[in-house]
Scaffold this active site. Structure first.
Site, mmCIF file in Angstrom:
data_model
loop_
_atom_site.group_PDB
_atom_site.id
_atom_site.type_symbol
_atom_site.label_atom_id
_atom_site.label_comp_id
_atom_site.label_asym_id
_atom_site.label_seq_id
_atom_site.Cartn_x
_atom_site.Cartn_y
_atom_site.Cartn_z
ATOM 1 N N ASP A 13 0.820 -1.232 0.000
ATOM 2 C CA ASP A 13 0.000 0.000 0.000
ATOM 3 C C ASP A 13 0.846 1.270 0.000
ATOM 4 O O ASP A 13 0.399 2.312 0.469
ATOM 5 C CB ASP A 13 -0.961 0.031 1.206
ATOM 6 N N GLU A 14 2.056 1.204 -0.540
ATOM 7 C CA GLU A 14 2.929 2.381 -0.541
ATOM 8 C C GLU A 14 2.628 3.338 -1.695
ATOM 9 O O GLU A 14 3.202 4.422 -1.775
ATOM 10 C CB GLU A 14 4.413 1.968 -0.646
ATOM 11 N N HIS A 41 -4.563 -1.917 -6.795
ATOM 12 C CA HIS A 41 -3.942 -0.714 -7.350
ATOM 13 C C HIS A 41 -5.032 0.288 -7.693
ATOM 14 O O HIS A 41 -5.968 -0.041 -8.423
ATOM 15 C CB HIS A 41 -3.155 -1.035 -8.627
ATOM 16 N N THR A 42 -4.932 1.489 -7.160
ATOM 17 C CA THR A 42 -5.834 2.572 -7.544
ATOM 18 C C THR A 42 -5.074 3.502 -8.476
ATOM 19 O O THR A 42 -4.031 4.034 -8.109
ATOM 20 C CB THR A 42 -6.325 3.350 -6.305
ATOM 21 N N GLN A 223 2.303 -6.100 -3.141
ATOM 22 C CA GLN A 223 2.591 -6.116 -1.703
ATOM 23 C C GLN A 223 3.862 -5.303 -1.404
ATOM 24 O O GLN A 223 4.038 -4.245 -1.962
ATOM 25 C CB GLN A 223 2.698 -7.559 -1.178
ATOM 26 N N GLY A 301 -11.035 -2.864 1.977
ATOM 27 C CA GLY A 301 -11.741 -1.745 2.619
ATOM 28 C C GLY A 301 -11.412 -1.604 4.096
ATOM 29 O O GLY A 301 -11.936 -0.726 4.785
ATOM 30 N N ARG A 304 -6.319 0.848 7.510
ATOM 31 C CA ARG A 304 -4.921 0.462 7.672
ATOM 32 C C ARG A 304 -4.377 0.961 9.002
ATOM 33 O O ARG A 304 -4.795 2.002 9.497
ATOM 34 C CB ARG A 304 -4.085 1.037 6.525
ATOM 35 N N SER A 330 3.016 10.461 -0.672
ATOM 36 C CA SER A 330 2.095 10.945 0.377
ATOM 37 C C SER A 330 2.737 11.926 1.351
ATOM 38 O O SER A 330 2.360 11.978 2.522
ATOM 39 C CB SER A 330 1.500 9.753 1.152
ATOM 40 N N SER A 412 6.194 12.486 -4.309
ATOM 41 C CA SER A 412 4.798 12.686 -4.679
ATOM 42 C C SER A 412 4.085 13.517 -3.621
ATOM 43 O O SER A 412 4.244 13.280 -2.427
ATOM 44 C CB SER A 412 4.140 11.315 -4.822
ATOM 45 N N GLY A 414 0.592 14.230 -3.762
ATOM 46 C CA GLY A 414 -0.851 14.053 -3.882
ATOM 47 C C GLY A 414 -1.160 12.793 -4.661
ATOM 48 O O GLY A 414 -0.261 12.162 -5.226
#
Length: 429
Positions: A13-14, A41-42, A223, A301, A304, A330, A412, A414
């Site tokens: 989730d990085e 992946h979003t 992962q 969902g 975290r 982030s 990054s 955003g």
């Protein structure tokens, strides 16, 4: 030839999907090499948000080849569903290639994953219940069914019948759960195979040919290193090797053809599932980071777990994955926090250690040794280069690079791909 591997340096989730998507723009082939649809992946593309679990992030570029490598475990039903999801949104998948050597997840893998997790109770691992572990177990036990088998009805039926004898005995005797009839699976899953048949090839040939022709190949890890079955927080890990070394096994590309490894990290730490987490926050700052950073699992969902940046973890990831470039995500989430903390070492039994322990009992006893740094209040979401960052934010990034021993190549500010900034190219010779 230019080859780049993208790995997560923490517990997943990085933001690997976003960085892979960003780097895909300059790649010609994008390949996944391990895991399955337990990864989420979003990706934002042309103003639209997409959620993918199995297909590589580069699928949105028609001219680029996307590969599902032999090291992956593929749920045919999930794959067909994801293909339909993309087709409904007018995304072509003609550029997809699937390894004929990849193993297949079948309904009994999903069921076994579920009942085994329930049986463990308080000792559960925190699996996504996608059948990943049981499928890799069958692979290691040499009874797995591969994509090549799925396409041959006679072979598929023979192997399925043999496996169901064992799986049903296991489900019924050990777990007191209902087993499966061959007709529950055979026709449906053979049909899934036929629907994806046009994509199936020997992907090792595709990848090696691309590299030999001097094309840019990007390998997308799922992962994170701390979830690696060998190098992670075992047993609270996945069943495959997300480390960069997993590329050679999971793609059929030799180690001499890997040039650069990008380690993706958040400016803080998150984790889904169980297991020790030395820098975990249980206070208002933790809640703030979770809400501002929208820290909820793409696949499950689940909220975290959130903690301060842990340089012990990322140094471990650097060492075992040979990371050459740091991508820090982030950073904007930390805006407004007065004092930031970075874990620089652990205190274990009264002694300071900078190494990540193999023993979970030892890890659970580790107290983080923090270095404090002043935060910033300025809006940084529009920043385009390091010099535009507030001084405190720039110092924070520089300190993380120093502590981890990894040069900063990308940062990054955003979730949008336009908020990703390059300090130095990862596609350098």
């Amino acid at each position: 030839m230019s080859s780049v591997v993208v790995v997560g340096t923490q517990w997943g989730d990085e933001g690997k999907g976003k960085i892979t998507d960003f780097l895909s723009e300059n790649a010609e082939v994008i390949a996944r090499y391990q895991g399955g649809n337990n990864a989420g992946h979003t990706i934002k593309f042309d103003g639209v948000t997409y959620k993918l679990h199995l297909i590589p992030s580069g699928i949105f570029y028609k001219e680029k080849t996307c590969v599902i490598g032999n090291g992956m475990v593929v749920d045919p039903k999930a794959l067909v569903t994801e293909l339909a999801y993309l087709h409904e949104r007018n995304v072509s998948t003609d550029n997809l290639r699937i390894s004929n050597r990849a193993h297949v997840i079948l309904p009994y893998h999903l069921k076994l994953d579920e009942v085994e997790e329930e049986r463990k109770g308080a000792n559960k691992i925190g699996t996504t219940k996608k059948g990943i572990g049981p499928a890799y177990m069958d692979k290691a036990a040499r009874i797995g069914i591969r994509v090549a088998d799925l396409l041959d009805r006679e072979v598929f039926e023979e192997k399925l019948a043999r496996n169901l004898e064992e799986k049903n005995r296991l489900l019924e005797k050990m777990y007191e759960a209902e087993g499966f009839k061959i007709e529950d699976i055979l026709d449906e899953y053979y049909e899934y195979g036929q629907q994806v048949k046009k994509y199936v090839v020997d992907t090792s040939v595709v990848l090696n040919d691309a590299l030999d022709e001097g094309r840019r190949v990007l390998f997308e890890g799922a992962q994170g290193v701390m979830l690696d079955i060998d190098q992670g927080t075992y047993p609270f890990v996945t069943s495959s090797n997300p480390v960069a070394g997993g590329v050679t096994i999971g793609s059929g590309v030799g180690p001499t053809k890997i040039q650069h490894v990008v380690g993706v990290s958040k400016a803080y730490t998150t984790r889904v599932g169980d297991g020790p987490f030395p820098t975990e926050l249980h206070d208002e700052i933790g809640d703030q980071i979770r809400e501002v950073g929208r820290e909820y699992g793409t696949t499950t969902g689940r909220p975290r777990r959130v903690g301060w940046f842990d340089s012990v973890v990322v140094r471990h990831a650097r060492r075992v994955s040979g990371i050459t470039d740091l991508s820090l995500n982030s950073i904007d989430v930390l805006t407004g926090i007065e004092t930031l903390k970075i874990c620089v070492a652990y205190k274990l039994n009264g002694e300071i250690t900078e190494e990540f322990p193999a023993s979970l009992n030892e890890l659970a006893k580790c107290e983080p040794v923090y270095e404090e740094m002043p935060g910033w209040t300025e809006d940084i979401t529009g920043v385009k280069n390091l010099s535009e960052l507030p001084e405190n934010a720039r110092h924070y990034l520089e300190r993380i690079s120093q502590l981890t021993g990894i040069p900063l190549s990308i940062f990054s500010v955003g979730p949008d791909r336009s908020q990703t900034n390059v300090v130095r190219s990862v596609y350098r010779p």
